[in-house]
Design a protein around this motif. Structure first.
Motif, PDB file in Angstrom:
ATOM      1  N   PRO A   1       0.822  -1.217   0.000  1.00 16.22           N
ATOM      2  CA  PRO A   1       0.000   0.000   0.000  1.00 16.22           C
ATOM      3  C   PRO A   1       0.856   1.266   0.000  1.00 16.22           C
ATOM      4  O   PRO A   1       2.026   1.233   0.386  1.00 16.22           O
TER       5      PRO A   1
ATOM      6  N   MET B   1      -4.085   1.011  -2.544  1.00 15.72           N
ATOM      7  CA  MET B   1      -3.481  -0.257  -2.959  1.00 15.72           C
ATOM      8  C   MET B   1      -4.496  -0.966  -3.847  1.00 15.72           C
ATOM      9  O   MET B   1      -5.601  -1.273  -3.392  1.00 15.72           O
TER      10      MET B   1
ATOM     11  N   ALA C   1       1.574  -3.389  11.303  1.00 16.65           N
ATOM     12  CA  ALA C   1       2.503  -2.562  10.518  1.00 16.65           C
ATOM     13  C   ALA C   1       2.140  -1.083  10.601  1.00 16.65           C
ATOM     14  O   ALA C   1       2.992  -0.224  10.416  1.00 16.65           O
TER      15      ALA C   1
ATOM     16  N   CYS D   1       4.916  -4.836   7.054  1.00 13.50           N
ATOM     17  CA  CYS D   1       3.753  -4.941   6.159  1.00 13.50           C
ATOM     18  C   CYS D   1       3.790  -6.269   5.403  1.00 13.50           C
ATOM     19  O   CYS D   1       4.838  -6.736   4.959  1.00 13.50           O
ATOM     20  N   PHE D   2       2.602  -6.859   5.243  1.00  9.68           N
ATOM     21  CA  PHE D   2       2.447  -8.162   4.588  1.00  9.68           C
ATOM     22  C   PHE D   2       1.797  -8.015   3.214  1.00  9.68           C
ATOM     23  O   PHE D   2       1.670  -8.987   2.476  1.00  9.68           O
ATOM     24  N   GLY D   3       1.371  -6.783   2.892  1.00  7.49           N
ATOM     25  CA  GLY D   3       0.687  -6.583   1.610  1.00  7.49           C
ATOM     26  C   GLY D   3      -0.668  -7.255   1.540  1.00  7.49           C
ATOM     27  O   GLY D   3      -1.108  -7.671   0.461  1.00  7.49           O
ATOM     28  N   CYS D   4      -1.360  -7.358   2.682  1.00  8.47           N
ATOM     29  CA  CYS D   4      -2.627  -8.114   2.703  1.00  8.47           C
ATOM     30  C   CYS D   4      -3.780  -7.349   2.061  1.00  8.47           C
ATOM     31  O   CYS D   4      -4.726  -7.946   1.567  1.00  8.47           O
ATOM     32  N   GLY D   5      -3.724  -6.013   2.121  1.00  8.63           N
ATOM     33  CA  GLY D   5      -4.795  -5.211   1.521  1.00  8.63           C
ATOM     34  C   GLY D   5      -5.871  -4.766   2.485  1.00  8.63           C
ATOM     35  O   GLY D   5      -6.786  -4.022   2.110  1.00  8.63           O
ATOM     36  N   MET D   6      -5.794  -5.206   3.724  1.00 11.19           N
ATOM     37  CA  MET D   6      -6.851  -4.869   4.682  1.00 11.19           C
ATOM     38  C   MET D   6      -6.940  -3.361   4.944  1.00 11.19           C
ATOM     39  O   MET D   6      -8.013  -2.828   5.211  1.00 11.19           O
ATOM     40  N   CYS D   7      -5.811  -2.653   4.808  1.00 11.43           N
ATOM     41  CA  CYS D   7      -5.823  -1.201   5.068  1.00 11.43           C
ATOM     42  C   CYS D   7      -6.590  -0.451   3.982  1.00 11.43           C
ATOM     43  O   CYS D   7      -7.443   0.395   4.282  1.00 11.43           O
TER      44      CYS D   7
ATOM     45  N   CYS E   1      -4.997  -4.037  11.020  1.00  9.48           N
ATOM     46  CA  CYS E   1      -3.755  -4.460  10.347  1.00  9.48           C
ATOM     47  C   CYS E   1      -3.222  -5.738  11.012  1.00  9.48           C
ATOM     48  O   CYS E   1      -2.881  -5.740  12.196  1.00  9.48           O
ATOM     49  N   PRO E   2      -3.147  -6.846  10.286  1.00 12.28           N
ATOM     50  CA  PRO E   2      -2.839  -8.141  10.916  1.00 12.28           C
ATOM     51  C   PRO E   2      -1.425  -8.287  11.432  1.00 12.28           C
ATOM     52  O   PRO E   2      -1.147  -9.177  12.239  1.00 12.28           O
ATOM     53  N   THR E   3      -0.504  -7.446  10.957  1.00 13.86           N
ATOM     54  CA  THR E   3       0.889  -7.574  11.417  1.00 13.86           C
ATOM     55  C   THR E   3       1.320  -6.367  12.257  1.00 13.86           C
ATOM     56  O   THR E   3       2.495  -6.213  12.535  1.00 13.86           O
TER      57      THR E   3
ATOM     58  N   LEU F   1       3.723   3.841   9.003  1.00 13.20           N
ATOM     59  CA  LEU F   1       3.561   2.565   8.302  1.00 13.20           C
ATOM     60  C   LEU F   1       4.934   1.904   8.250  1.00 13.20           C
ATOM     61  O   LEU F   1       5.848   2.407   7.593  1.00 13.20           O
TER      62      LEU F   1
HETATM   63  S1  SF4 Z   1      -1.239  -4.189   3.594  1.00 12.16           S
HETATM   64 FE1  SF4 Z   1      -2.026  -2.705   5.083  1.00 12.16          FE
HETATM   65  S2  SF4 Z   1      -3.220  -3.894   6.569  1.00 12.16           S
HETATM   66 FE2  SF4 Z   1      -1.932  -5.341   5.397  1.00 12.16          FE
HETATM   67  S3  SF4 Z   1      -0.067  -5.583   6.602  1.00 12.16           S
HETATM   68 FE3  SF4 Z   1       0.336  -3.891   5.181  1.00 12.16          FE
HETATM   69  S4  SF4 Z   1      -0.253  -2.030   6.294  1.00 12.16           S
HETATM   70 FE4  SF4 Z   1      -1.158  -3.757   7.391  1.00 12.16          FE
END
Ligand code: SF4
Ligand code: SF4
Length: 420
Positions: free
Chosen positions: A319, A374, A342, A357-363, A338-340, A352
Protein backbone atom coordinates in the motif's frame (compact mmCIF):
# COMPACT_ATOMS: atom_id res chain seq x y z
CA UNK A 1 14.08 -36.07 -24.63
CA UNK A 2 16.99 -33.85 -23.73
CA UNK A 3 18.41 -34.37 -20.26
CA UNK A 4 21.37 -33.63 -17.99
CA UNK A 5 22.56 -35.02 -14.65
CA UNK A 6 22.65 -33.31 -11.30
CA UNK A 7 26.44 -33.66 -11.32
CA UNK A 8 26.57 -31.75 -14.61
CA UNK A 9 24.48 -28.96 -13.12
CA UNK A 10 26.65 -28.88 -9.98
CA UNK A 11 29.78 -28.69 -12.12
CA UNK A 12 28.32 -25.67 -13.92
CA UNK A 13 27.47 -24.06 -10.58
CA UNK A 14 31.02 -24.75 -9.40
CA UNK A 15 32.40 -23.13 -12.61
CA UNK A 16 29.93 -20.26 -12.29
CA UNK A 17 28.46 -21.04 -15.71
CA UNK A 18 25.04 -22.33 -14.54
CA UNK A 19 21.92 -20.46 -15.66
CA UNK A 20 19.90 -20.03 -12.49
CA UNK A 21 16.50 -18.30 -12.75
CA UNK A 22 14.04 -17.32 -10.10
CA UNK A 23 10.52 -18.53 -10.87
CA UNK A 24 9.38 -14.92 -11.32
CA UNK A 25 12.13 -14.28 -13.90
CA UNK A 26 11.16 -17.41 -15.79
CA UNK A 27 7.42 -16.62 -15.70
CA UNK A 28 7.99 -13.08 -16.94
CA UNK A 29 9.88 -14.50 -19.93
CA UNK A 30 7.05 -16.97 -20.60
CA UNK A 31 4.42 -14.22 -20.36
CA UNK A 32 6.46 -12.18 -22.84
CA UNK A 33 6.52 -15.20 -25.18
CA UNK A 34 10.25 -15.48 -24.74
CA UNK A 35 10.46 -18.80 -22.86
CA UNK A 36 14.03 -20.11 -22.56
CA UNK A 37 15.01 -23.41 -24.15
CA UNK A 38 16.23 -26.42 -22.18
CA UNK A 39 19.85 -25.49 -23.00
CA UNK A 40 19.38 -22.07 -21.42
CA UNK A 41 18.09 -22.98 -17.96
CA UNK A 42 19.78 -25.21 -15.37
CA UNK A 43 18.03 -24.37 -12.09
CA UNK A 44 14.84 -22.51 -11.14
CA UNK A 45 14.22 -21.28 -7.60
CA UNK A 46 10.58 -21.31 -6.48
CA UNK A 47 8.95 -19.94 -3.34
CA UNK A 48 5.90 -19.11 -1.35
CA UNK A 49 4.96 -17.10 1.73
CA UNK A 50 1.73 -17.29 3.63
CA UNK A 51 -0.08 -18.33 6.75
CA UNK A 52 1.08 -21.85 7.60
CA UNK A 53 -0.94 -23.06 10.55
CA UNK A 54 0.99 -26.30 10.97
CA UNK A 55 4.08 -24.48 12.27
CA UNK A 56 5.57 -25.40 15.63
CA UNK A 57 8.89 -24.76 17.38
CA UNK A 58 10.92 -27.03 19.63
CA UNK A 59 13.03 -25.12 22.15
CA UNK A 60 15.54 -26.13 24.77
CA UNK A 61 15.51 -23.37 27.40
CA UNK A 62 18.32 -22.88 29.89
CA UNK A 63 16.36 -21.01 32.53
CA UNK A 64 16.72 -21.94 36.19
CA UNK A 65 19.46 -23.21 38.49
CA UNK A 66 19.64 -27.02 38.75
CA UNK A 67 17.75 -28.53 41.69
CA UNK A 68 15.02 -25.86 41.85
CA UNK A 69 12.21 -28.22 40.77
CA UNK A 70 11.97 -31.84 39.69
CA UNK A 71 10.18 -31.26 36.41
CA UNK A 72 8.15 -28.56 34.70
CA UNK A 73 4.46 -29.22 34.16
CA UNK A 74 3.26 -26.05 32.42
CA UNK A 75 5.12 -23.24 30.70
CA UNK A 76 4.12 -19.88 29.20
CA UNK A 77 6.39 -17.71 27.04
CA UNK A 78 5.05 -14.12 26.95
CA UNK A 79 1.78 -15.75 27.97
CA UNK A 80 1.83 -18.25 25.06
CA UNK A 81 1.46 -21.82 26.33
CA UNK A 82 4.02 -24.48 25.42
CA UNK A 83 3.98 -28.23 25.99
CA UNK A 84 6.75 -29.35 28.32
CA UNK A 85 8.86 -32.37 27.45
CA UNK A 86 9.00 -34.98 26.06
CA UNK A 87 12.25 -35.19 28.07
CA UNK A 88 11.51 -34.23 31.71
CA UNK A 89 15.07 -32.92 32.36
CA UNK A 90 14.71 -34.02 36.02
CA UNK A 91 16.25 -31.53 38.49
CA UNK A 92 18.22 -29.75 35.74
CA UNK A 93 16.25 -26.48 35.80
CA UNK A 94 16.23 -26.50 32.01
CA UNK A 95 13.11 -27.18 29.96
CA UNK A 96 12.31 -28.70 26.58
CA UNK A 97 9.12 -27.28 25.15
CA UNK A 98 7.08 -27.46 21.98
CA UNK A 99 5.16 -24.28 21.12
CA UNK A 100 2.57 -24.00 18.35
CA UNK A 101 2.75 -21.04 15.98
CA UNK A 102 -1.03 -20.86 16.33
CA UNK A 103 -1.21 -20.80 20.16
CA UNK A 104 -2.66 -17.66 21.70
CA UNK A 105 -1.31 -15.71 24.65
CA UNK A 106 -3.37 -15.85 27.84
CA UNK A 107 -2.39 -12.20 28.45
CA UNK A 108 -2.95 -10.51 25.08
CA UNK A 109 -5.54 -11.98 22.67
CA UNK A 110 -3.76 -10.40 19.70
CA UNK A 111 -0.41 -12.05 20.54
CA UNK A 112 0.48 -15.65 19.72
CA UNK A 113 3.12 -18.14 18.66
CA UNK A 114 4.00 -16.41 15.37
CA UNK A 115 4.70 -13.10 17.09
CA UNK A 116 6.57 -14.93 19.90
CA UNK A 117 8.88 -16.80 17.49
CA UNK A 118 9.79 -13.54 15.80
CA UNK A 119 10.43 -11.84 19.16
CA UNK A 120 12.70 -14.72 20.21
CA UNK A 121 14.80 -14.70 17.02
CA UNK A 122 15.00 -10.88 17.09
CA UNK A 123 16.69 -11.25 20.50
CA UNK A 124 13.90 -9.62 22.51
CA UNK A 125 13.42 -10.45 26.17
CA UNK A 126 10.75 -13.11 26.77
CA UNK A 127 8.80 -13.49 30.03
CA UNK A 128 8.73 -17.07 31.26
CA UNK A 129 6.22 -18.55 33.70
CA UNK A 130 6.68 -22.16 34.76
CA UNK A 131 4.53 -24.36 36.97
CA UNK A 132 6.39 -27.34 38.41
CA UNK A 133 5.00 -30.83 38.96
CA UNK A 134 4.38 -30.00 42.64
CA UNK A 135 2.32 -26.87 41.80
CA UNK A 136 4.91 -24.15 42.53
CA UNK A 137 5.31 -21.22 40.16
CA UNK A 138 8.59 -19.82 38.90
CA UNK A 139 9.15 -16.66 36.84
CA UNK A 140 12.10 -15.53 34.77
CA UNK A 141 13.15 -13.70 31.62
CA UNK A 142 15.18 -15.15 28.78
CA UNK A 143 16.58 -14.12 25.42
CA UNK A 144 17.88 -16.15 22.50
CA UNK A 145 21.18 -16.43 24.47
CA UNK A 146 19.37 -18.84 26.85
CA UNK A 147 18.07 -21.01 23.99
CA UNK A 148 20.91 -23.25 22.82
CA UNK A 149 18.63 -25.19 20.44
CA UNK A 150 15.55 -24.10 18.51
CA UNK A 151 14.10 -26.05 15.60
CA UNK A 152 11.04 -25.19 13.56
CA UNK A 153 8.85 -27.98 12.22
CA UNK A 154 6.00 -27.34 9.82
CA UNK A 155 3.59 -30.26 9.78
CA UNK A 156 2.03 -28.98 6.55
CA UNK A 157 3.58 -26.17 4.56
CA UNK A 158 3.61 -24.79 1.02
CA UNK A 159 0.33 -26.34 -0.18
CA UNK A 160 0.11 -26.64 -3.95
CA UNK A 161 -3.59 -25.71 -4.07
CA UNK A 162 -5.69 -23.35 -2.03
CA UNK A 163 -9.32 -22.23 -1.88
CA UNK A 164 -10.47 -18.61 -1.91
CA UNK A 165 -13.37 -17.48 0.27
CA UNK A 166 -16.46 -15.30 0.07
CA UNK A 167 -19.44 -14.92 2.36
CA UNK A 168 -22.83 -15.29 0.65
CA UNK A 169 -24.79 -15.17 3.95
CA UNK A 170 -26.37 -12.07 5.46
CA UNK A 171 -24.21 -12.24 8.56
CA UNK A 172 -20.53 -11.66 9.13
CA UNK A 173 -18.51 -14.83 9.68
CA UNK A 174 -15.41 -15.19 11.85
CA UNK A 175 -12.68 -17.44 10.46
CA UNK A 176 -8.91 -17.85 10.36
CA UNK A 177 -9.23 -17.24 6.60
CA UNK A 178 -9.84 -13.51 6.98
CA UNK A 179 -8.19 -10.81 9.08
CA UNK A 180 -11.57 -9.60 10.38
CA UNK A 181 -15.00 -11.25 10.55
CA UNK A 182 -15.91 -11.49 6.86
CA UNK A 183 -18.77 -9.23 5.86
CA UNK A 184 -21.81 -10.94 4.34
CA UNK A 185 -23.55 -10.46 0.99
CA UNK A 186 -20.45 -11.04 -1.16
CA UNK A 187 -18.69 -7.88 0.11
CA UNK A 188 -15.15 -9.25 0.30
CA UNK A 189 -12.82 -11.96 -0.97
CA UNK A 190 -9.85 -13.60 0.73
CA UNK A 191 -7.33 -16.01 -0.73
CA UNK A 192 -3.92 -17.67 -0.21
CA UNK A 193 -1.20 -18.93 -2.52
CA UNK A 194 1.59 -17.36 -4.57
CA UNK A 195 0.39 -18.80 -7.88
CA UNK A 196 2.97 -19.67 -10.51
CA UNK A 197 6.06 -19.21 -8.31
CA UNK A 198 4.71 -21.65 -5.67
CA UNK A 199 7.11 -24.67 -5.43
CA UNK A 200 4.64 -27.52 -5.84
CA UNK A 201 2.87 -25.77 -8.75
CA UNK A 202 6.19 -26.11 -10.58
CA UNK A 203 6.76 -29.74 -9.64
CA UNK A 204 3.19 -31.02 -9.44
CA UNK A 205 4.08 -34.72 -9.36
CA UNK A 206 6.81 -34.17 -6.77
CA UNK A 207 9.49 -35.63 -9.05
CA UNK A 208 12.11 -33.28 -7.62
CA UNK A 209 10.70 -32.02 -4.32
CA UNK A 210 10.49 -34.98 -1.98
CA UNK A 211 11.69 -36.40 1.33
CA UNK A 212 15.31 -35.35 1.84
CA UNK A 213 15.19 -32.34 -0.52
CA UNK A 214 16.89 -29.24 0.79
CA UNK A 215 14.75 -26.20 1.51
CA UNK A 216 15.21 -22.61 2.58
CA UNK A 217 12.69 -22.16 5.40
CA UNK A 218 12.47 -18.53 6.55
CA UNK A 219 16.03 -18.08 5.29
CA UNK A 220 17.47 -21.10 7.12
CA UNK A 221 18.68 -24.16 5.24
CA UNK A 222 16.54 -27.15 6.19
CA UNK A 223 15.04 -30.36 4.94
CA UNK A 224 11.83 -31.71 3.47
CA UNK A 225 10.84 -34.41 5.99
CA UNK A 226 8.22 -35.79 3.61
CA UNK A 227 4.62 -35.10 2.72
CA UNK A 228 2.77 -32.94 5.21
CA UNK A 229 -0.37 -33.91 7.09
CA UNK A 230 -3.50 -33.77 4.91
CA UNK A 231 -1.26 -34.06 1.84
CA UNK A 232 -2.85 -35.91 -1.07
CA UNK A 233 -1.98 -36.50 -4.72
CA UNK A 234 -4.28 -33.68 -5.80
CA UNK A 235 -3.49 -31.36 -2.91
CA UNK A 236 0.10 -32.03 -1.86
CA UNK A 237 1.96 -30.11 0.82
CA UNK A 238 5.24 -30.55 2.66
CA UNK A 239 6.50 -31.31 6.14
CA UNK A 240 9.60 -29.17 6.68
CA UNK A 241 12.18 -28.53 9.35
CA UNK A 242 15.04 -26.05 9.88
CA UNK A 243 17.19 -24.48 12.59
CA UNK A 244 15.34 -21.40 13.87
CA UNK A 245 18.51 -19.69 15.07
CA UNK A 246 19.61 -19.39 11.41
CA UNK A 247 16.27 -17.87 10.32
CA UNK A 248 15.77 -14.28 9.26
CA UNK A 249 12.86 -12.46 10.86
CA UNK A 250 12.21 -10.81 7.47
CA UNK A 251 10.47 -14.02 6.44
CA UNK A 252 8.15 -15.08 9.26
CA UNK A 253 5.98 -13.65 12.02
CA UNK A 254 2.51 -13.31 13.44
CA UNK A 255 -0.64 -12.52 11.49
CA UNK A 256 -3.84 -11.58 13.32
CA UNK A 257 -7.04 -13.18 11.99
CA UNK A 258 -10.66 -12.93 13.07
CA UNK A 259 -10.06 -16.10 15.09
CA UNK A 260 -6.89 -14.84 16.74
CA UNK A 261 -3.22 -14.76 15.83
CA UNK A 262 -1.71 -17.19 13.31
CA UNK A 263 1.79 -17.55 11.86
CA UNK A 264 3.20 -16.87 8.41
CA UNK A 265 6.33 -18.47 6.96
CA UNK A 266 8.33 -18.30 3.74
CA UNK A 267 9.59 -21.36 1.87
CA UNK A 268 11.92 -21.61 -1.15
CA UNK A 269 12.98 -24.73 -3.04
CA UNK A 270 15.22 -25.18 -6.06
CA UNK A 271 14.26 -27.23 -9.08
CA UNK A 272 17.22 -28.55 -11.09
CA UNK A 273 16.13 -28.82 -14.72
CA UNK A 274 17.20 -32.40 -15.36
CA UNK A 275 15.11 -32.97 -18.47
CA UNK A 276 12.57 -31.38 -20.77
CA UNK A 277 9.60 -32.76 -18.81
CA UNK A 278 10.77 -30.86 -15.73
CA UNK A 279 11.09 -27.70 -17.82
CA UNK A 280 7.58 -28.26 -19.23
CA UNK A 281 6.18 -28.39 -15.70
CA UNK A 282 7.94 -25.09 -14.98
CA UNK A 283 6.08 -23.42 -17.87
CA UNK A 284 2.90 -23.04 -15.80
CA UNK A 285 1.78 -19.41 -15.36
CA UNK A 286 -0.88 -17.79 -13.19
CA UNK A 287 -3.68 -17.94 -15.73
CA UNK A 288 -3.28 -21.74 -15.92
CA UNK A 289 -3.74 -22.22 -12.17
CA UNK A 290 -7.28 -22.71 -10.99
CA UNK A 291 -8.41 -21.08 -7.72
CA UNK A 292 -11.70 -22.52 -6.43
CA UNK A 293 -13.94 -20.08 -4.53
CA UNK A 294 -15.96 -21.42 -1.59
CA UNK A 295 -18.36 -20.18 1.05
CA UNK A 296 -16.26 -19.29 4.09
CA UNK A 297 -18.61 -21.53 6.07
CA UNK A 298 -18.14 -24.54 3.77
CA UNK A 299 -14.77 -24.79 2.14
CA UNK A 300 -15.41 -28.33 0.85
CA UNK A 301 -18.17 -27.00 -1.47
CA UNK A 302 -16.74 -24.61 -4.09
CA UNK A 303 -19.29 -22.10 -5.44
CA UNK A 304 -17.24 -20.82 -8.35
CA UNK A 305 -13.67 -20.46 -9.50
CA UNK A 306 -11.12 -17.99 -10.80
CA UNK A 307 -7.39 -18.23 -11.52
CA UNK A 308 -4.23 -16.77 -10.04
CA UNK A 309 -3.81 -14.25 -12.85
CA UNK A 310 -7.03 -12.59 -11.67
CA UNK A 311 -5.68 -12.16 -8.14
CA UNK A 312 -2.00 -11.31 -8.70
CA UNK A 313 -1.11 -10.16 -12.21
CA UNK A 314 -0.74 -6.39 -12.39
CA UNK A 315 -1.92 -5.65 -8.84
CA UNK A 316 -0.05 -3.74 -6.14
CA UNK A 317 2.16 -5.69 -3.74
CA UNK A 318 2.20 -2.96 -1.09
CA UNK A 319 0.00 0.00 0.00
CA UNK A 320 0.83 3.70 -0.29
CA UNK A 321 -0.03 5.74 2.80
CA UNK A 322 -1.02 9.34 2.02
CA UNK A 323 -1.10 10.99 5.43
CA UNK A 324 -2.67 14.17 4.04
CA UNK A 325 -5.79 12.19 3.12
CA UNK A 326 -6.25 10.87 6.67
CA UNK A 327 -9.26 12.47 8.39
CA UNK A 328 -8.22 11.34 11.92
CA UNK A 329 -11.14 9.08 12.74
CA UNK A 330 -11.79 8.58 16.43
CA UNK A 331 -11.18 4.86 16.00
CA UNK A 332 -8.81 4.09 13.14
CA UNK A 333 -9.97 0.87 11.47
CA UNK A 334 -6.58 0.40 9.85
CA UNK A 335 -4.74 0.43 13.15
CA UNK A 336 -7.33 -1.92 14.62
CA UNK A 337 -7.31 -4.39 11.73
CA UNK A 338 -3.76 -4.46 10.35
CA UNK A 339 -2.84 -8.14 10.92
CA UNK A 340 0.89 -7.57 11.42
CA UNK A 341 0.64 -4.28 13.37
CA UNK A 342 2.50 -2.56 10.52
CA UNK A 343 0.45 0.62 10.93
CA UNK A 344 0.42 2.52 14.22
CA UNK A 345 -0.81 5.90 15.33
CA UNK A 346 0.67 6.72 18.72
CA UNK A 347 -0.42 10.15 19.86
CA UNK A 348 -0.68 11.42 16.28
CA UNK A 349 2.62 9.86 15.16
CA UNK A 350 1.32 7.91 12.18
CA UNK A 351 3.72 5.28 10.95
CA UNK A 352 3.56 2.57 8.30
CA UNK A 353 6.34 0.07 9.03
CA UNK A 354 7.13 -1.32 5.59
CA UNK A 355 9.24 -4.13 7.10
CA UNK A 356 6.24 -5.45 9.01
CA UNK A 357 3.75 -4.94 6.16
CA UNK A 358 2.45 -8.16 4.59
CA UNK A 359 0.69 -6.58 1.61
CA UNK A 360 -2.63 -8.11 2.70
CA UNK A 361 -4.80 -5.21 1.52
CA UNK A 362 -6.85 -4.87 4.68
CA UNK A 363 -5.82 -1.20 5.07
CA UNK A 364 -7.03 -0.05 1.65
CA UNK A 365 -10.24 -2.06 2.14
CA UNK A 366 -10.85 -0.53 5.59
CA UNK A 367 -9.67 3.11 5.45
CA UNK A 368 -12.74 5.31 5.09
CA UNK A 369 -11.01 8.20 3.30
CA UNK A 370 -8.61 6.54 0.89
CA UNK A 371 -5.48 7.38 2.89
CA UNK A 372 -4.24 3.86 2.06
CA UNK A 373 -4.05 3.23 -1.66
CA UNK A 374 -3.48 -0.26 -2.96
CA UNK A 375 -5.06 -1.88 -5.97
CA UNK A 376 -5.66 -5.48 -4.90
CA UNK A 377 -8.22 -6.13 -7.63
CA UNK A 378 -11.82 -7.30 -7.99
CA UNK A 379 -12.87 -10.85 -8.76
CA UNK A 380 -15.82 -11.20 -11.12
CA UNK A 381 -17.88 -14.34 -10.59
CA UNK A 382 -21.32 -15.69 -11.50
CA UNK A 383 -23.29 -17.68 -8.94
CA UNK A 384 -26.86 -18.90 -9.57
CA UNK A 385 -27.17 -16.61 -12.61
CA UNK A 386 -26.13 -13.56 -10.59
CA UNK A 387 -22.94 -11.61 -11.33
CA UNK A 388 -20.73 -10.27 -8.57
CA UNK A 389 -17.60 -8.11 -8.61
CA UNK A 390 -16.02 -8.80 -5.24
CA UNK A 391 -13.07 -6.75 -3.93
CA UNK A 392 -10.02 -8.67 -2.72
CA UNK A 393 -9.90 -7.53 0.89
CA UNK A 394 -7.48 -9.97 2.46
CA UNK A 395 -4.50 -11.75 0.97
CA UNK A 396 -3.13 -14.38 3.29
CA UNK A 397 -0.02 -14.84 1.15
CA UNK A 398 2.73 -12.29 0.58
CA UNK A 399 4.11 -12.45 -2.95
CA UNK A 400 6.85 -9.90 -2.18
CA UNK A 401 8.36 -11.99 0.61
CA UNK A 402 8.08 -15.13 -1.54
CA UNK A 403 9.94 -13.41 -4.39
CA UNK A 404 12.56 -12.11 -1.98
CA UNK A 405 13.28 -15.63 -0.70
CA UNK A 406 13.48 -17.11 -4.23
CA UNK A 407 16.00 -14.35 -5.02
CA UNK A 408 17.99 -15.15 -1.90
CA UNK A 409 18.06 -18.85 -2.83
CA UNK A 410 19.20 -18.03 -6.38
CA UNK A 411 22.09 -15.94 -5.02
CA UNK A 412 23.03 -18.65 -2.51
CA UNK A 413 23.15 -21.27 -5.29
CA UNK A 414 25.20 -19.01 -7.57
CA UNK A 415 27.58 -18.25 -4.69
CA UNK A 416 27.82 -21.96 -3.86
CA UNK A 417 26.38 -21.37 -0.40
CA UNK A 418 23.46 -23.74 -1.02
CA UNK A 419 24.23 -27.05 -2.72
CA UNK A 420 21.35 -28.45 -4.74
S1 SF4 B 1 -1.24 -4.19 3.59
FE1 SF4 B 1 -2.03 -2.70 5.08
S2 SF4 B 1 -3.22 -3.89 6.57
FE2 SF4 B 1 -1.93 -5.34 5.40
S3 SF4 B 1 -0.07 -5.58 6.60
FE3 SF4 B 1 0.34 -3.89 5.18
S4 SF4 B 1 -0.25 -2.03 6.29
FE4 SF4 B 1 -1.16 -3.76 7.39
S1 SF4 C 1 -9.23 4.88 8.96
FE1 SF4 C 1 -8.00 6.00 7.42
S2 SF4 C 1 -8.72 8.10 7.58
FE2 SF4 C 1 -9.41 7.07 9.43
S3 SF4 C 1 -7.76 7.47 10.94
FE3 SF4 C 1 -7.32 5.52 9.95
S4 SF4 C 1 -5.91 6.05 8.28
FE4 SF4 C 1 -6.92 7.95 8.91
Amino acid sequence: MKSRTLDEINDKIENRTANVFTAQELKDLIRNENAPKFEDVDVVTTGTCGIMSGTAAIFHLDIFEPGIFKRAKNIYLNGVPGFTGPCPNEWLGSIDTIVYGTSHSKIDPDYGGGFLFKDIIEGNEIDIEVESNDGKKFFSNITIENIPRAEMIGTRMAFKNYTAFINPSNNQVSSIFNAIPMEGNFKSFSFSGCGDINPLQNDPNMNIIKKGSKVLLNGSEGLVLGNGTRSSINKPNLMLSADMCQMSTDYFGGFKTAEGPEIFDSVALSIPVLNENILNNLMVINKDINLPIADIQGRHLPLSETNYSNVWDGYDERPQFNENKCVNCNDCLVEERCPTFAYSNEKGNKKLDTEKCFGCGMCSYSCISGAFEMNTGLVSIRIDENDYDIPIACRQSDIRRAKSLTNKLKKMIENREFKI
